[in-house]
Motif scaffolding. Structure first.
Motif, PDB file in Angstrom:
ATOM      1  N   GLN A  90       0.846  -1.192   0.000  1.00  0.00           N
ATOM      2  CA  GLN A  90       0.000   0.000   0.000  1.00  0.00           C
ATOM      3  C   GLN A  90       0.888   1.251   0.000  1.00  0.00           C
ATOM      4  O   GLN A  90       1.877   1.307   0.716  1.00  0.00           O
ATOM      5  CB  GLN A  90      -0.899   0.045   1.238  1.00  0.00           C
ATOM      6  N   VAL A  91       0.505   2.217  -0.830  1.00  0.00           N
ATOM      7  CA  VAL A  91       1.237   3.480  -0.840  1.00  0.00           C
ATOM      8  C   VAL A  91       0.808   4.298   0.375  1.00  0.00           C
ATOM      9  O   VAL A  91      -0.388   4.537   0.581  1.00  0.00           O
ATOM     10  CB  VAL A  91       0.970   4.278  -2.127  1.00  0.00           C
ATOM     11  N   LEU A  92       1.784   4.697   1.181  1.00  0.00           N
ATOM     12  CA  LEU A  92       1.524   5.520   2.364  1.00  0.00           C
ATOM     13  C   LEU A  92       2.117   6.906   2.134  1.00  0.00           C
ATOM     14  O   LEU A  92       3.305   7.031   1.806  1.00  0.00           O
ATOM     15  CB  LEU A  92       2.143   4.893   3.614  1.00  0.00           C
ATOM     16  N   SER A  93       1.299   7.928   2.315  1.00  0.00           N
ATOM     17  CA  SER A  93       1.805   9.295   2.189  1.00  0.00           C
ATOM     18  C   SER A  93       2.658   9.624   3.405  1.00  0.00           C
ATOM     19  O   SER A  93       2.582   8.964   4.444  1.00  0.00           O
ATOM     20  CB  SER A  93       0.644  10.284   2.094  1.00  0.00           C
ATOM     21  N   ARG A  94       3.465  10.675   3.282  1.00  0.00           N
ATOM     22  CA  ARG A  94       4.269  11.100   4.425  1.00  0.00           C
ATOM     23  C   ARG A  94       3.386  11.485   5.605  1.00  0.00           C
ATOM     24  O   ARG A  94       3.733  11.249   6.761  1.00  0.00           O
ATOM     25  CB  ARG A  94       5.180  12.255   4.014  1.00  0.00           C
ATOM     26  N   GLU A  95       2.239  12.063   5.318  1.00  0.00           N
ATOM     27  CA  GLU A  95       1.311  12.441   6.390  1.00  0.00           C
ATOM     28  C   GLU A  95       0.781  11.206   7.108  1.00  0.00           C
ATOM     29  O   GLU A  95       0.687  11.191   8.341  1.00  0.00           O
ATOM     30  CB  GLU A  95       0.152  13.252   5.803  1.00  0.00           C
ATOM     31  N   GLN A  96       0.445  10.170   6.359  1.00  0.00           N
ATOM     32  CA  GLN A  96      -0.039   8.931   6.989  1.00  0.00           C
ATOM     33  C   GLN A  96       1.051   8.312   7.857  1.00  0.00           C
ATOM     34  O   GLN A  96       0.779   7.830   8.961  1.00  0.00           O
ATOM     35  CB  GLN A  96      -0.477   7.942   5.906  1.00  0.00           C
ATOM     36  N   ILE A  97       2.260   8.320   7.352  1.00  0.00           N
ATOM     37  CA  ILE A  97       3.373   7.761   8.121  1.00  0.00           C
ATOM     38  C   ILE A  97       3.613   8.574   9.385  1.00  0.00           C
ATOM     39  O   ILE A  97       3.775   8.025  10.477  1.00  0.00           O
ATOM     40  CB  ILE A  97       4.648   7.719   7.252  1.00  0.00           C
ATOM     41  N   LEU A  98       3.595   9.869   9.243  1.00  0.00           N
ATOM     42  CA  LEU A  98       3.802  10.755  10.384  1.00  0.00           C
ATOM     43  C   LEU A  98       2.743  10.512  11.462  1.00  0.00           C
ATOM     44  O   LEU A  98       3.050  10.410  12.652  1.00  0.00           O
ATOM     45  CB  LEU A  98       3.765  12.203   9.922  1.00  0.00           C
ATOM     46  N   MET A  99       1.490  10.411  11.041  1.00  0.00           N
ATOM     47  CA  MET A  99       0.393  10.179  11.988  1.00  0.00           C
ATOM     48  C   MET A  99       0.553   8.851  12.718  1.00  0.00           C
ATOM     49  O   MET A  99       0.132   8.683  13.859  1.00  0.00           O
ATOM     50  CB  MET A  99      -0.945  10.208  11.249  1.00  0.00           C
ATOM     51  N   SER A 100       1.180   7.890  12.049  1.00  0.00           N
ATOM     52  CA  SER A 100       1.324   6.565  12.626  1.00  0.00           C
ATOM     53  C   SER A 100       2.461   6.465  13.633  1.00  0.00           C
ATOM     54  O   SER A 100       2.332   5.789  14.656  1.00  0.00           O
ATOM     55  CB  SER A 100       1.545   5.540  11.506  1.00  0.00           C
TER      56      SER A 100
END
Length: 232
Positions: free
Chosen positions: A175-185
């Motif tokens: 799955q492609v994860l945006s930098r924002e999604q990664i940051l939130m995680s």
């Protein structure tokens, strides 16, 4: 059954009959599980200690160390709550009661339906989800509670944030994860002001450490979108 929900579900099949091992391997692999095998109780002990599987499919009538002894060792010596499904030709009520007393989560009598066993495995894993303290996928194994990670059996020395990155990627394969999604995680609420550049640096370091152990490129950059953990 969702393939995604099975990520990290490593099944150890302990069975001395090669035909039954092959049959179970086919069905379990088709359902998305990672399967490893042992042909006797002694080999099973070694693999349990090395791999820490999420569930044990255990024949009771085994060479070297019996299934009963192995189950007792898991519960009493290892103090492990690893789910155990006993697979056996012993059909009496007394045998079933003894199996449960030894710590079995389910008891399946031979001959059995492979399709029914898959349903039973799923049900046991749902009931015991909190017992599996690791995640294994595409050669990687991590233990979130301990902050430990391996690739193909070789331990990775990761920082706190590198570990959280790897954990996040393994939970979202292909799955492609945006930098924002990664940051939130991976960041706490009071750390949300970090820049995209910080994420990129952590990922660069994680990639470098993985490549020290294997030539495969598991973390790919998707231009304009983010990053993807590729299940090779």
């Amino acid at each position: 059954m969702s393939q995604k929900s099975l990520i990290g579900k490593t099944v150890l099949v302990v069975e001395d009959d090669p035909k039954i091992r092959q049959l179970l391997n086919i069905y379990l692999t088709k359902e998305g599980y990672e399967v490893t095998e042992a042909v006797d109780g002694l080999e099973a002990k070694e693999k349990i200690e090395a791999l820490d599987p999420c569930i044990l499919i255990l024949d009771l009538m085994l060479p070297k160390i019996s299934g009963e002894e192995l189950s007792r060792w898991v519960r009493e010596d290892l103090k492990s709550m690893m789910p155990i499904i006993m697979l056996t030709a012993k059909v009496s009520e007394k045998d079933r009661i003894q199996g449960f007393k030894l710590g079995a989560d389910d008891y399946v009598v031979k001959p059995f339906s492979p399709a029914e066993l898959m349903v039973r495995i799923e049900a046991v894993l749902r009931r015991t989800a909190s017992r599996c303290g690791k995640l294994s996928f595409t050669g990687f194994t991590i233990k979130p509670a301990k902050g430990e990670a391996w690739i193909n059996g070789k331990q990775l020395e990761l920082t706190h944030f590198e570990f959280k990155l790897l954990h996040t990627f393994m939970q979202h394969p292909n799955q492609v994860l945006s930098r924002e999604q990664i940051l939130m995680s991976i960041y706490e609420k009071n750390e949300k002001s970090v820049s995209d550049r910080t994420i990129d640096v952590h990922i660069k370091h994680l990639r470098e450490k993985i490549k020290e152990k294997t030539p495969k490129d598991y973390i790919q950059t998707v231009r304009g979108m983010g990053y993807k953990f590729v299940a090779l």
